[in-house]
Design a protein around this motif. Structure first.
Motif, short mmCIF file in Angstrom:
data_model
loop_
_atom_site.label_atom_id
_atom_site.label_comp_id
_atom_site.label_asym_id
_atom_site.label_seq_id
_atom_site.Cartn_x
_atom_site.Cartn_y
_atom_site.Cartn_z
N UNK A 224 -41.95 -13.91 26.78
CA UNK A 224 -41.30 -14.84 27.54
C UNK A 224 -41.15 -16.05 27.19
N UNK A 225 -40.69 -17.07 27.82
CA UNK A 225 -40.85 -18.55 27.37
C UNK A 225 -39.95 -18.74 26.13
N UNK A 226 -39.14 -17.84 25.90
CA UNK A 226 -38.10 -18.27 24.47
C UNK A 226 -37.00 -19.26 24.90
N UNK A 227 -36.79 -19.41 26.20
CA UNK A 227 -35.75 -20.38 26.90
C UNK A 227 -34.44 -19.67 26.43
N UNK A 228 -34.35 -18.48 25.98
CA UNK A 228 -33.08 -17.87 25.75
C UNK A 228 -32.56 -18.21 24.52
N UNK A 229 -33.19 -19.26 23.67
CA UNK A 229 -32.83 -19.78 22.37
C UNK A 229 -32.97 -19.08 21.26
N UNK A 230 -32.24 -18.84 20.18
CA UNK A 230 -32.42 -18.04 18.92
C UNK A 230 -33.61 -18.88 18.27
#
Length: 343
Positions: A224-230
């Motif tokens: 978690x906490x990847x913010x949906x960013x590559x």
């Protein structure tokens, strides 16, 4: 047969005598069923025309506030702009406030600025935290209706929610995952952009519940906490794969799927099943290339249309309606992609 119209007006609309309309409205009998239907249709036509008159020339300034990756905010903007003609004769103007990440204080400042400046409505995608709850309350106190999009804030003063049943979506993903993995061994990586978005939390709970009940032998590995960013997602996925050599499938709840697949490829690992959400431009390409197994999708245009209608009803520009139902969950594979996604 409740209605707000004079008998004379209904009779003129239906092309019937006032006496006949009076008999129908007061159920006095002696009237053919086809005549009853004509009176009902006349009332429906008058109501629709009255709505059109209420909307004619009205302009609704709506603010769309979202914390989300650019690929999803782009899809939302396109969906709203595609729906604008269907909202005529009302005119909907929109102000977009998009950010991919950052402190909650930035979002609350945006919402408070809208409360001070004024708006006909706010469509909001934000984390479910106390600061946002308080900001939504201030918008409500200012008389500005708030509609939550995709992820709900049920403990706030929001007027309504539009989007899918996220727990059901997670359960659907688990069903597909179990069917497609079959008897092959392997663990499943679940990926959230943030634990503070209620929709992602509900998807994860639905997924985990069904996997535990139907496939208790499979371990679920959460990041978690990847913010949906590559840029941030790649490191999280690669670290998880290095820790667990048995991961062979992915349920992507929060996005960053290009980076996720790149991490598998760089380590020479196979991703046997990959279920994701939303036909944004990244997922459309990945699905077309058969790099995703399925995308759980919903009609964003329908969501944006319904969000605008909720705002209009709050201003008495549309007649009241029942509660908003969840959007339909579409299971999209490379072989049933919507026409607009395959072009």
């Amino acid at each position: 047969m409740g209605h707000p119209f004079p008998i004379r007006e209904i009779a003129r609309q239906a092309g019937l005598s006032e006496a006949t309309v009076d008999r129908v409205l007061n159920a006095r009998g002696g009237v053919r069923e086809s005549t009853v239907r004509e009176v009902r249709q006349a009332i429906a036509d008058l109501d629709r025309q009255r709505t059109q008159v209420r909307l004619l020339g009205r302009t609704f300034m709506i603010d769309i506030v979202m914390q989300t990756p650019e690929r999803f905010s782009t899809a939302v903007r396109a969906a709203l702009e595609a729906e604008l003609p269907s909202l005529h004769p009302a005119v909907v103007r929109s102000r977009f406030h998009f950010r991919e990440t950052g402190p909650v204080a930035e979002l609350t400042r945006i919402l408070d600025r809208i409360a001070r400046r004024g708006s006909q409505g706010v469509i909001l995608k934000a984390p479910d935290v106390p600061e946002i709850t308080a900001a939504v309350a201030r918008l409500a106190e200012a008389g500005i209706p708030v509609v939550t999009l995709v992820t709900d804030l049920p403990a706030t003063a929001r007027l309504g929610y539009v989007g899918i049943d996220n727990r059901a979506a997670g359960a659907t993903a688990a069903y597909l995952m179990g069917q497609w993995l079959g008897d092959r061994p392997g663990n499943v990586l679940t990926s959230l952009s943030s634990g503070f978005f209620r929709n992602e939390e509900e998807r994860e709970m639905g997924f985990r519940s069904v996997m535990r009940a139907r496939h208790p032998e499979r371990a679920l590995v959460e990041i978690a906490e990847g913010q949906g960013l590559d840029a941030t997602q790649y490191d999280l996925v690669r670290a998880a794969l290095e820790r667990d050599p048995d991961i062979r499938a992915v349920y992507s709840i929060g996005g960053g799927n290009i980076a996720t697949l790149r991490a598998f490829e760089d380590l020479g690992r196979e991703c046997a099943v990959f279920v994701a959400h939303d036909l944004d431009h990244d997922n459309t390409r990945l699905l077309r290339e058969h790099r995703l197994s399925a995308v759980l999708h919903h009609d964003l245009r329908q969501d944006m249309r319904e969000a605008c209608h909720i705002v209009m009803r709050a201003h008495d520009a549309l007649p009241p309606a029942g509660p908003t139902l969840p959007s339909a969950i579409q299971v999209v594979t490379p072989y049933n992609m919507p026409p607009q996604a395959t072009s």
